[in-house]
Design a protein around this motif. Structure first.
Motif, short mmCIF file in Angstrom:
data_model
loop_
_atom_site.label_atom_id
_atom_site.label_comp_id
_atom_site.label_asym_id
_atom_site.label_seq_id
_atom_site.Cartn_x
_atom_site.Cartn_y
_atom_site.Cartn_z
N PRO A 20 0.81 -1.22 0.00
CA PRO A 20 0.00 0.00 0.00
C PRO A 20 0.84 1.27 0.00
O PRO A 20 1.99 1.27 0.47
N ASP A 21 0.26 2.34 -0.50
CA ASP A 21 0.95 3.64 -0.47
C ASP A 21 1.14 4.10 0.97
O ASP A 21 2.20 4.63 1.32
N VAL A 22 0.10 3.92 1.79
CA VAL A 22 0.14 4.35 3.19
C VAL A 22 -0.48 3.25 4.05
O VAL A 22 -1.50 2.66 3.68
N SER A 23 0.14 2.98 5.18
CA SER A 23 -0.42 2.05 6.16
C SER A 23 -0.71 2.79 7.45
O SER A 23 0.10 3.60 7.91
N LEU A 24 -1.87 2.48 8.05
CA LEU A 24 -2.28 3.07 9.32
C LEU A 24 -2.45 1.94 10.33
O LEU A 24 -3.20 1.00 10.09
N VAL A 25 -1.74 2.04 11.46
CA VAL A 25 -1.77 0.95 12.44
C VAL A 25 -1.96 1.49 13.85
O VAL A 25 -1.74 2.68 14.13
N LYS A 26 -2.33 0.58 14.75
CA LYS A 26 -2.55 0.92 16.15
C LYS A 26 -1.65 0.05 17.02
O LYS A 26 -1.60 -1.17 16.86
N ALA A 27 -0.95 0.69 17.96
CA ALA A 27 -0.12 -0.02 18.94
C ALA A 27 -0.57 0.37 20.34
O ALA A 27 -1.25 1.39 20.54
N TRP A 28 -0.18 -0.43 21.30
CA TRP A 28 -0.43 -0.07 22.70
C TRP A 28 0.64 0.89 23.19
O TRP A 28 0.36 1.96 23.71
N MET A 29 1.91 0.54 22.96
CA MET A 29 3.01 1.36 23.44
C MET A 29 4.03 1.56 22.32
O MET A 29 4.23 0.68 21.48
N ALA A 30 4.66 2.72 22.34
CA ALA A 30 5.71 3.02 21.37
C ALA A 30 6.76 3.87 22.04
O ALA A 30 6.50 4.53 23.06
N ASP A 31 7.97 3.86 21.47
CA ASP A 31 8.93 4.87 21.88
C ASP A 31 9.01 5.92 20.78
O ASP A 31 8.40 5.78 19.72
N ARG A 32 9.74 6.99 21.03
CA ARG A 32 9.72 8.12 20.12
C ARG A 32 10.41 7.82 18.79
O ARG A 32 10.29 8.59 17.83
N SER A 33 11.09 6.68 18.72
CA SER A 33 11.71 6.24 17.46
C SER A 33 10.80 5.34 16.65
O SER A 33 11.18 4.87 15.58
#
Length: 232
Positions: free
Chosen positions: A150-163
């Protein structure tokens, strides 16, 4: 370098446009990027091809994009919870490419791994195989499926770091890692964002190399698609 944007609208600015193919993580309403879907609706881009396991429900999830007629085609496994989807499809207003669920997951995984196509027995002898190459291996017929990028993917996470390193929570992981890996540009929303280095490397589910932009959504609605309770 921080990949965090101030809000979902800013995270999509400059990367979404008419006619794109956009993949969206989630299974039913579990693990969907609620804020990013709402921002995509507000962007008013149209003629989209959306890749997702299903199309949300009426008025929520990808159902919001169907209500505003921004989706031209769906590539999905299940669409039975959405009456507007059914209406548009039966009226010839919406294209649909039905894909078996495991095949859809593998098409996205292959796209993220740089594999252009693969063979599977799933769908042989059905309309799923119509117009596709069939080969025989070890006495069995297989249909060739092309990867999805896909051109763009949109996803959901519970936790992330700034990287952009992501941690998913239980079943909300579902299609999200494959969707994230497949996208040419991937935007993630997370409920918790911590400083780079705070996540245990062994607990990271998706490396930040696959995530280009990140937005904080600390209070997603998390609707339940079908609530089933035990009789007392």
């Amino acid at each position: 370098m921080s990949k965090v944007f101030p809000n979902a609208h800013a995270a999509l600015a400059g990367i979404v446009q008419d006619g794109q193919t956009i993949a969206v993580g989630g299974f039913g309403l579990c693990g969907i990027p609620e804020a990013l879907i709402a921002a995509l609706r507000d962007s008013a881009v149209k003629n989209l091809t959306c890749i997702s396991n299903n199309a949300g429900v009426d008025g929520f999830g990808l159902g919001m994009l169907l209500a505003t007629r921004q989706v031209r085609k769906m590539i999905a496994s299940y669409v039975g919870e959405n009456k507007e989807f059914e209406r548009q499809y039966l009226a010839g207003e919406l294209e649909l490419e039905f894909t078996p669920q495991g095949t859809l997951a593998e098409k996205l995984r292959a796209g993220g791994a740089g594999i252009p196509a693969f063979f599977t027995r799933t769908g042989v002898g059905t309309i799923v195989a119509d117009g596709k190459e069939i080969r025989e291996f070890d006495g069995h017929k297989y249909v060739m499926e092309h990867a999805l990028v896909p051109d763009v993917s949109l996803v959901k996470a519970w936790m992330a770091d700034r990287s952009g390193n992501l941690v998913f929570r239980r079943t909300a992981r579902n299609f999200n890692p494959n969707v994230a890996m497949a996208g040419q540009v991937t935007v993630a929303e997370a409920e918790v964002i911590v400083a780079t280095g705070e996540l245990d490397p062994d607990q990271i589910h998706l490396p930040g190399i696959f995530v280009h932009r990140l937005v904080h959504n600390p209070n997603p609605e998390k609707r339940i698609e079908q609530r089933t309770v035990r009789a007392r």
